[in-house]
Scaffold this motif. Structure first.
Motif, PDB file in Angstrom:
ATOM      1  N   VAL B  55       0.863  -1.175   0.000  1.00  0.00           N
ATOM      2  CA  VAL B  55       0.000   0.000   0.000  1.00  0.00           C
ATOM      3  C   VAL B  55       0.905   1.231   0.000  1.00  0.00           C
ATOM      4  O   VAL B  55       1.907   1.268   0.721  1.00  0.00           O
ATOM      5  CB  VAL B  55      -0.903   0.035   1.250  1.00  0.00           C
ATOM      6  N   GLY B  56       0.540   2.226  -0.783  1.00  0.00           N
ATOM      7  CA  GLY B  56       1.255   3.505  -0.750  1.00  0.00           C
ATOM      8  C   GLY B  56       2.609   3.431  -1.423  1.00  0.00           C
ATOM      9  O   GLY B  56       2.886   2.539  -2.228  1.00  0.00           O
ATOM     10  N   GLY B  57       3.476   4.366  -1.070  1.00  0.00           N
ATOM     11  CA  GLY B  57       4.801   4.451  -1.682  1.00  0.00           C
ATOM     12  C   GLY B  57       4.919   5.677  -2.564  1.00  0.00           C
ATOM     13  O   GLY B  57       3.947   6.087  -3.212  1.00  0.00           O
ATOM     14  N   LYS B  59       7.768   7.831  -5.315  1.00  0.00           N
ATOM     15  CA  LYS B  59       9.019   7.747  -6.067  1.00  0.00           C
ATOM     16  C   LYS B  59      10.033   8.731  -5.489  1.00  0.00           C
ATOM     17  O   LYS B  59       9.690   9.863  -5.135  1.00  0.00           O
ATOM     18  CB  LYS B  59       8.774   8.074  -7.538  1.00  0.00           C
ATOM     19  N   LEU B  67      22.217   5.055  -3.929  1.00  0.00           N
ATOM     20  CA  LEU B  67      21.702   3.702  -4.182  1.00  0.00           C
ATOM     21  C   LEU B  67      22.735   2.622  -3.858  1.00  0.00           C
ATOM     22  O   LEU B  67      22.508   1.447  -4.136  1.00  0.00           O
ATOM     23  CB  LEU B  67      21.250   3.576  -5.640  1.00  0.00           C
ATOM     24  N   GLY B  73      22.340   5.884 -10.920  1.00  0.00           N
ATOM     25  CA  GLY B  73      21.267   6.576 -10.215  1.00  0.00           C
ATOM     26  C   GLY B  73      19.942   6.444 -10.936  1.00  0.00           C
ATOM     27  O   GLY B  73      19.881   6.026 -12.103  1.00  0.00           O
ATOM     28  N   GLY B  74      18.869   6.818 -10.234  1.00  0.00           N
ATOM     29  CA  GLY B  74      17.531   6.733 -10.824  1.00  0.00           C
ATOM     30  C   GLY B  74      16.489   6.780  -9.736  1.00  0.00           C
ATOM     31  O   GLY B  74      16.750   7.270  -8.632  1.00  0.00           O
ATOM     32  N   HIS B  75      15.313   6.262 -10.060  1.00  0.00           N
ATOM     33  CA  HIS B  75      14.196   6.314  -9.115  1.00  0.00           C
ATOM     34  C   HIS B  75      14.027   4.991  -8.365  1.00  0.00           C
ATOM     35  O   HIS B  75      14.206   3.920  -8.942  1.00  0.00           O
ATOM     36  CB  HIS B  75      12.895   6.617  -9.867  1.00  0.00           C
ATOM     37  N   ILE B  76      13.659   5.108  -7.109  1.00  0.00           N
ATOM     38  CA  ILE B  76      13.199   3.934  -6.354  1.00  0.00           C
ATOM     39  C   ILE B  76      11.889   4.318  -5.668  1.00  0.00           C
ATOM     40  O   ILE B  76      11.491   5.483  -5.666  1.00  0.00           O
ATOM     41  CB  ILE B  76      14.216   3.444  -5.300  1.00  0.00           C
ATOM     42  N   THR B  77      11.219   3.318  -5.107  1.00  0.00           N
ATOM     43  CA  THR B  77      10.015   3.575  -4.317  1.00  0.00           C
ATOM     44  C   THR B  77      10.379   3.545  -2.837  1.00  0.00           C
ATOM     45  O   THR B  77      11.114   2.667  -2.394  1.00  0.00           O
ATOM     46  CB  THR B  77       8.936   2.519  -4.616  1.00  0.00           C
ATOM     47  N   GLN B  80       6.519   2.744   1.088  1.00  0.00           N
ATOM     48  CA  GLN B  80       5.454   1.778   0.849  1.00  0.00           C
ATOM     49  C   GLN B  80       5.272   0.901   2.086  1.00  0.00           C
ATOM     50  O   GLN B  80       6.179   0.782   2.903  1.00  0.00           O
ATOM     51  CB  GLN B  80       5.771   0.904  -0.377  1.00  0.00           C
ATOM     52  N   GLY B 143      10.750  -2.075   4.055  1.00  0.00           N
ATOM     53  CA  GLY B 143      11.977  -1.369   3.721  1.00  0.00           C
ATOM     54  C   GLY B 143      12.030   0.039   4.284  1.00  0.00           C
ATOM     55  O   GLY B 143      11.137   0.474   5.015  1.00  0.00           O
ATOM     56  N   PHE B 144      13.106   0.748   3.947  1.00  0.00           N
ATOM     57  CA  PHE B 144      13.282   2.128   4.406  1.00  0.00           C
ATOM     58  C   PHE B 144      14.110   2.867   3.371  1.00  0.00           C
ATOM     59  O   PHE B 144      14.681   2.263   2.462  1.00  0.00           O
ATOM     60  CB  PHE B 144      13.943   2.167   5.792  1.00  0.00           C
ATOM     61  N   GLN B 146      17.256   4.444   2.286  1.00  0.00           N
ATOM     62  CA  GLN B 146      18.654   4.289   2.694  1.00  0.00           C
ATOM     63  C   GLN B 146      19.548   5.432   2.226  1.00  0.00           C
ATOM     64  O   GLN B 146      20.760   5.412   2.496  1.00  0.00           O
ATOM     65  CB  GLN B 146      19.196   2.967   2.150  1.00  0.00           C
TER      66      GLN B 146
END
Lengths: 370, 370
Positions: B55-57, B59, B67, B73-77, B80, B143-144, B146
């Motif tokens: 649920v949720g999250g 970008k 990373l 580099g780039g996008h993560i979620t 969530q 997760g968290f 980082q």
């Protein structure tokens, strides 16, 4: 049924920060709800037992600072491994299967797929196997040793002592997990449900494997689990792909079969003695398609190199008289499988091939399993 | 059946680094195996569906350094929330129950108890309720984020910017969770299975709640989950004890009842308008025994203070015409319950009281639930 192609375009568009609503003339910019996508099986799941427990773990004495400062110093447990399990009604006699996830992921990999289909965990249970799904030590519900973080925060340890915390960007996942050669451009035959790629993104957790003790405590925990269950099929994926091999070497009699799903590598460092030992355990290696895709990861330019390392290992084990083989779906006309093969659209087709291998190859429980 | 008293002494002895084998004249120094302790129910569990989703999250765009350096580099979620669920066969019409864990813990709190008995998750399912068990954002399979860890490691952000990562020592857990007034000395009437206290220790994971956005993204995710399920009973524990209140205020029509199990506090900061809103939702607060025990935690000297903060809230809600009450087992002659009441030996007795409250108090699904 949802129009996967439109939805996929919509998701990709969302990912890259624009909407296709105007282009397509309809409001497709809204991401589907993960919960609404969940599919309900036609028949109920009947479990003799389910639940969770921990394997392994060591006591660590830590200061108040290392424990985050709220309470006094003392002991905590570290390096334990969380395991969730399901035992099917009537399935006691069948070989248990342990499913271990890969880098930056957790046991979630094997549960409900990103687009809401049944995971391999439940499917193997429905096929009669008790299934055990761990979180690797250092991730998910297994936790990690936080002492160094708090020591660095307090200034008593240099920041350079921190381990790197790894996650893969959504962009690099496309070529690295072989959904397509670049982000948002799936292979025409891609089996991954790319419309739900944002849901896979949510499965990512920070991975401090490079800061873990070597060998990973997960390997010993897997061997302990296999021993306590008096014989299992050990299945690894990606970064944990070689773990079944290493765990087997700790207690051969407790491993009835090893399934390496898209292993990051098959070690070329085993001694002849170790190969002789591994030759007593049936081994299956599984790889998907499009292995020549440049990954964008410097340490592994392509998965074809991983594939070839496993072909070499299979060769050594077979030369020692072992039962080792490669399951290469493209050779059977099954195309487009990705690195996340357990989540691919044809994941049950692949599962059936593995189940067939287990039925035909897994060793009987040895009388002396200890 | 295991001799709990000997086993308890054995575990305590192991915890404090000596063995009682010599004293007792028998080899009791070996810790029982967690897996061997697992109890199998007498009747199978029949599920219409089970699995997990997020649920949720949001970008987050991150650099290669943030990373962890392996890929570009780039996008993560991030932010969530992982949710595992079980729906009993024939239980579709019953109100779903969402069980949220407390500080330094994960959804494991509600699963198999440390000594191998059925968790509340399965028990509520067997009583007909669909059950949803999240990991709070920032922990476990959720997760968290980082990024700051890797920035500190690279030297681009001061170490003081790290959040504290909290765990409770085994020693402080004894008084703080009210198993006894000091480590290894359980209250004579303690309901916690202290022989298995080392298994509870394994459930601990580092908790960086103090480094999370405020309010916790978990609260919004819980409200979203309640909305998607068109009405739920929200249950919080300890640090998440007040979350059901805050989530309800985001969408009152999706909350059919709130159960606060040993909340760390009941807020005294709600406006009269918010209290009027909360007065439309049935509220149950549950506390165990021995609340005067000094916790050893400076920010909460005793759980009696938490209890009294909830009495005050109940008073305000009732004054506004609401249905709010305290479940105080000692008043009913049920003694010795701990902070981990869902794992206590009489946990099903407590569960039955909550189930009875749900049956009698939970609101019907409102026609306009959105």
């Amino acid at each position: 049924m949802r129009d996967d192609r439109v939805s996929m375009l919509s998701r990709s568009a969302t990912l890259f920060g624009f909407t296709l609503a105007g282009v397509l003339g309809t409001a497709v910019g809204v991401r589907a709800q993960a919960l609404e996508d969940l599919q309900t099986p036609e028949t109920p799941l009947v479990l003799k037992a389910q639940g969770s427990f921990y394997v392994g773990g060591e006591k660590s004495e830590q200061t108040q600072v290392e424990l985050g400062g709220l309470g006094p110093g003392g002991h905590i447990t570290v390096d334990q491994m969380y395991v969730r399990y399901m035992v099917p009604q009537g399935g006691d006699g069948n070989v248990p299967v342990v499913m271990v996830h890969g880098a930056t992921l957790t046991g979630k990999s094997w549960e409900t797929t990103p687009d809401g289909r049944m995971g391999w965990d439940e499917y193997f249970v429905r096929k009669g196997h008790p299934v055990y799904v761990p979180d690797q030590v250092g991730r998910g519900r297994s936790g990690f040793n936080q002492a160094v973080l708090n020591d660095v925060r307090a200034g008593s340890v240099p920041a350079a002592n921190l381990p790197p915390w790894l996650r893969f960007s959504d962009e690099v996942v496309w070529p690295n997990f072989r959904f397509g050669s670049k982000p948002g451009a799936p292979y025409p035959d891609s089996q991954f449900p790319v419309a739900a790629v944002d849901e896979l993104s949510k499965q990512g957790v920070p991975d401090m494997s490079f800061g873990m003790p070597r060998p990973s405590p997960t390997i010993k925990a897997l061997s302990s689990l296999a021993t306590e269950l008096r014989g299992v099929v050990l299945m690894g994926h990606s970064q944990s792909g070689p773990f079944p091999l290493d765990a087997a070497l700790l207690n051969l009699s407790a491993t009835r079969g090893l399934v390496l799903v898209e292993p990051g590598r098959c070690p070329d460092t085993y001694t002849d003695q170790q190969i002789t030992a591994l030759a007593t355990v049936p081994i299956l290696v599984v790889f998907g398609d499009h292995r020549d895709t440049p990954t964008g990861i410097s340490t592994r330019p392509s998965w074809q190199l991983s594939f070839e390392s496993c072909q070499a290992l299979i060769g050594r084990v077979k030369a020692a008289g072992g039962d080792a083989q490669m399951l290469n779906p493209p050779e059977r006309g099954i195309r487009g499988n990705s690195h996340m093969i357990m989540q691919d659209r044809n994941h049950l087709q692949i599962a059936d091939l593995i189940l067939q291998w287990i039925a035909e190859h897994a060793r009987k429980r040895s009388a002396d399993a200890k």
